[in-house]
Design a protein around this motif. Structure first.
Motif, PDB file in Angstrom:
ATOM      1  N   THR A  41       0.812  -1.227   0.000  1.00 38.29           N
ATOM      2  CA  THR A  41       0.000   0.000   0.000  1.00 38.29           C
ATOM      3  C   THR A  41       0.843   1.275   0.000  1.00 38.29           C
ATOM      4  O   THR A  41       0.479   2.234  -0.654  1.00 38.29           O
ATOM      5  CB  THR A  41      -0.960   0.047   1.214  1.00 38.29           C
ATOM      6  OG1 THR A  41      -0.258  -0.382   2.355  1.00 38.29           O
ATOM      7  CG2 THR A  41      -2.163  -0.807   1.015  1.00 38.29           C
ATOM      8  N   GLY A  65      -5.710 -10.262   2.720  1.00 36.40           N
ATOM      9  CA  GLY A  65      -4.541  -9.963   1.882  1.00 36.40           C
ATOM     10  C   GLY A  65      -3.459  -9.246   2.670  1.00 36.40           C
ATOM     11  O   GLY A  65      -3.378  -8.026   2.672  1.00 36.40           O
ATOM     12  N   SER A  71       0.234  -2.915   5.289  1.00 38.93           N
ATOM     13  CA  SER A  71      -1.063  -2.320   5.654  1.00 38.93           C
ATOM     14  C   SER A  71      -1.486  -2.762   7.052  1.00 38.93           C
ATOM     15  O   SER A  71      -2.083  -1.971   7.790  1.00 38.93           O
ATOM     16  CB  SER A  71      -2.134  -2.663   4.616  1.00 38.93           C
ATOM     17  OG  SER A  71      -2.081  -4.028   4.275  1.00 38.93           O
ATOM     18  N   GLU A  89      -3.615 -14.443   4.731  1.00 40.20           N
ATOM     19  CA  GLU A  89      -2.685 -14.547   3.602  1.00 40.20           C
ATOM     20  C   GLU A  89      -2.588 -16.006   3.163  1.00 40.20           C
ATOM     21  O   GLU A  89      -2.504 -16.919   3.975  1.00 40.20           O
ATOM     22  CB  GLU A  89      -1.305 -13.997   4.005  1.00 40.20           C
ATOM     23  CG  GLU A  89      -0.226 -14.118   2.956  1.00 40.20           C
ATOM     24  CD  GLU A  89      -0.584 -13.513   1.598  1.00 40.20           C
ATOM     25  OE1 GLU A  89      -0.945 -12.332   1.531  1.00 40.20           O
ATOM     26  OE2 GLU A  89      -0.527 -14.248   0.593  1.00 40.20           O
ATOM     27  N   ARG A  94       5.194 -14.875   1.778  1.00 41.07           N
ATOM     28  CA  ARG A  94       4.784 -13.504   2.083  1.00 41.07           C
ATOM     29  C   ARG A  94       4.403 -13.383   3.558  1.00 41.07           C
ATOM     30  O   ARG A  94       4.790 -12.425   4.231  1.00 41.07           O
ATOM     31  CB  ARG A  94       3.600 -13.111   1.193  1.00 41.07           C
ATOM     32  CG  ARG A  94       4.005 -13.030  -0.259  1.00 41.07           C
ATOM     33  CD  ARG A  94       2.823 -12.897  -1.192  1.00 41.07           C
ATOM     34  NE  ARG A  94       3.281 -12.814  -2.567  1.00 41.07           N
ATOM     35  CZ  ARG A  94       2.482 -12.750  -3.619  1.00 41.07           C
ATOM     36  NH1 ARG A  94       1.176 -12.750  -3.467  1.00 41.07           N
ATOM     37  NH2 ARG A  94       2.994 -12.675  -4.838  1.00 41.07           N
ATOM     38  N   ASP A 135      -8.391  -6.706   0.342  1.00 40.18           N
ATOM     39  CA  ASP A 135      -7.240  -6.430  -0.533  1.00 40.18           C
ATOM     40  C   ASP A 135      -6.590  -7.743  -0.989  1.00 40.18           C
ATOM     41  O   ASP A 135      -5.392  -7.785  -1.234  1.00 40.18           O
ATOM     42  CB  ASP A 135      -6.217  -5.558   0.231  1.00 40.18           C
ATOM     43  CG  ASP A 135      -5.156  -4.972  -0.684  1.00 40.18           C
ATOM     44  OD1 ASP A 135      -5.384  -4.914  -1.907  1.00 40.18           O
ATOM     45  OD2 ASP A 135      -4.090  -4.570  -0.174  1.00 40.18           O
TER      46      ASP A 135
HETATM   47  C1  SAM Z   1      -2.617  -6.761  -2.920  1.00 41.08           C
HETATM   48  S1  SAM Z   1      -1.795  -7.916  -1.917  1.00 41.08           S
HETATM   49  C2  SAM Z   1      -2.085  -7.293  -0.294  1.00 41.08           C
HETATM   50  C3  SAM Z   1      -1.271  -6.061  -0.004  1.00 41.08           C
HETATM   51  C4  SAM Z   1      -1.248  -5.672   1.455  1.00 41.08           C
HETATM   52  N1  SAM Z   1      -2.588  -5.446   1.965  1.00 41.08           N
HETATM   53  C5  SAM Z   1      -0.396  -4.446   1.623  1.00 41.08           C
HETATM   54  O1  SAM Z   1      -0.937  -3.371   1.600  1.00 41.08           O
HETATM   55  O2  SAM Z   1       0.816  -4.539   1.747  1.00 41.08           O
HETATM   56  C6  SAM Z   1      -2.877  -9.293  -2.002  1.00 41.08           C
HETATM   57  C7  SAM Z   1      -2.444 -10.485  -1.186  1.00 41.08           C
HETATM   58  O3  SAM Z   1      -3.541 -11.401  -1.116  1.00 41.08           O
HETATM   59  C8  SAM Z   1      -3.016 -12.706  -1.098  1.00 41.08           C
HETATM   60  N2  SAM Z   1      -4.072 -13.638  -1.507  1.00 41.08           N
HETATM   61  C9  SAM Z   1      -4.454 -13.983  -2.766  1.00 41.08           C
HETATM   62  N3  SAM Z   1      -5.475 -14.853  -2.724  1.00 41.08           N
HETATM   63  C10 SAM Z   1      -5.764 -15.055  -1.419  1.00 41.08           C
HETATM   64  C11 SAM Z   1      -6.718 -15.864  -0.735  1.00 41.08           C
HETATM   65  N4  SAM Z   1      -7.614 -16.608  -1.401  1.00 41.08           N
HETATM   66  N5  SAM Z   1      -6.711 -15.830   0.605  1.00 41.08           N
HETATM   67  C12 SAM Z   1      -5.824 -15.067   1.295  1.00 41.08           C
HETATM   68  N6  SAM Z   1      -4.903 -14.284   0.694  1.00 41.08           N
HETATM   69  C13 SAM Z   1      -4.864 -14.270  -0.639  1.00 41.08           C
HETATM   70  C14 SAM Z   1      -1.843 -12.654  -2.058  1.00 41.08           C
HETATM   71  O4  SAM Z   1      -0.920 -13.704  -1.828  1.00 41.08           O
HETATM   72  C15 SAM Z   1      -1.267 -11.260  -1.785  1.00 41.08           C
HETATM   73  O5  SAM Z   1      -0.196 -11.322  -0.883  1.00 41.08           O
END
Ligand code: SAM
Length: 215
Positions: A41, A65, A71, A89, A94, A135
Motif C-alpha cells: 500500500t 490480503g 497495511s 494470507e 509472504r 485487498d
Molecule cells: C494486494 S496484496 C495485499 C497487499 C497488502 N494489503 C499491503 O498493503 O501490503 C494481495 C495479497 O492477497 C493474497 N491472496 C491472494 N489470494 C488469497 C486468498 N484466497 N486468501 C488469502 N490471501 C490471498 C496474495 O498472496 C497477496 O499477498
C-alpha cells in the motif's frame, strides 16, 4: 494509466507523515525480494488506513490480503488500545516476511496472521468486525463482501482496495479476469440497496462501504 499525475502523487507523499523506520525497511525488503511489490500500500494509503482505523475507533479489524504486512502494521498504529487485527494470507513466503516485521514491531501481540484461503478463515473467525480491509484476490471480492457485510459491528465499515484497477475498469476491451472481477464488484456495491458507499481516487482506488442500518 496514472490515476493521479506522478508529481502530484510525489507531492502528496512528501506531505504525509513519514513512515516509521521499520515500515521503510519493510517496504525496501519487499521491493528487493518479493514479487509484485506494487501491491504494497505504501505511505499515503498506509497513513490513510491508519487514520480510518483511528478515527472510527475500530478495535476489531479484519484484513484480507496481508502480503508483507505493510497495511496491517499501518492499521495497527491507529488501533484502539485493546484492539486487534486478524489478517489473512495464502502465500507462506509472504506471510513469513510479514510475521518477521510484525514480531519486531510494538504491535506483535495485536496482529494475528491466518495462513490459508481468506474465505475459510472468515468462516472460522468468531464475532463481528469494526473495520474490514478487502485487498486479496480480485475474483473473490464479491464473495468477501458478502461474507463480511453481515458480520460488521454497529458502526462497522469496509474499505476495498484497487477498485479503479489502474483505470482499466474504463477499458471495455479489457476482459482480463482481474479487471472483470473489479468491475463486477463495483457494480455489485453500487447497486446494493443495503449500503452507502464512496469510491475514492486514493492510490489505485479505495471504496468505503457502510451498511445503511435502517437510516
Ligand atoms: C494486494 S496484496 C495485499 C497487499 C497488502 N494489503 C499491503 O498493503 O501490503 C494481495 C495479497 O492477497 C493474497 N491472496 C491472494 N489470494 C488469497 C486468498 N484466497 N486468501 C488469502 N490471501 C490471498 C496474495 O498472496 C497477496 O499477498
Amino acid at each position: 494509466m496514472d490515476l493521479v499525475s506522478e508529481p502530484i502523487e510525489r507531492y502528496a507523499e512528501q506531505h504525509t507523515t513519514t513512515p516509521e523506520p521499520l515500515l521503510a525497511e519493510l517496504a525496501q525488503e519487499t521491493h528487493e525480494t518479493l514479487e509484485c511489490p506494487q501491491m504494497l500500500t505504501g505511505t499515503v494509503e498506509g497513513r490513510f488506513l491508519e487514520l480510518l482505523v483511528y478515527a472510527s475507533g475500530a478495535g476489531r479489524v479484519l484484513e484480507l490480503g496481508t502480503y508483507s504486512g505493510y497495511s496491517a502494521l499501518s492499521m495497527a498504529a491507529g488501533l484502539a488500545p485493546d484492539g486487534r487485527i486478524d489478517t489473512c494470507e495464502l502465500d507462506e513466503n509472504r506471510a513469513a516476511v510479514a510475521r518477521r516485521y510484525i514480531e519486531r514491531s510494538s504491535h506483535a501481540d495485536r496482529i494475528q496472521i491466518h495462513l490459508g484461503p481468506a474465505l475459510e478463515t472468515i468462516g472460522r473467525l468468531q464475532g463481528d468486525f469494526d473495520f474490514v480491509f478487502i485487498d486479496a484476490d480480485k475474483p473473490n471480492y464479491v464473495n468477501y463482501y458478502e461474507a463480511v457485510l453481515p458480520r460488521l459491528s454497529e458502526r462497522g465499515f469496509i474499505a476495498a482496495d484497487n477498485t479503479l484497477w489502474s483505470g482499466r475498469v474504463l477499458d471495455e476491451q479489457d476482459d482480463d479476469e482481474g479487471t472483470q472481477a473489479i468491475r463486477a464488484f463495483n457494480e455489485h456495491v453500487e447497486s446494493d440497496p443495503r449500503v452507502t458507499s464512496v469510491m475514492l481516487t486514493v492510490r489505485d482506488g479505495v471504496t468505503l462501504i457502510r451498511p445503511k442500518r435502517g437510516s
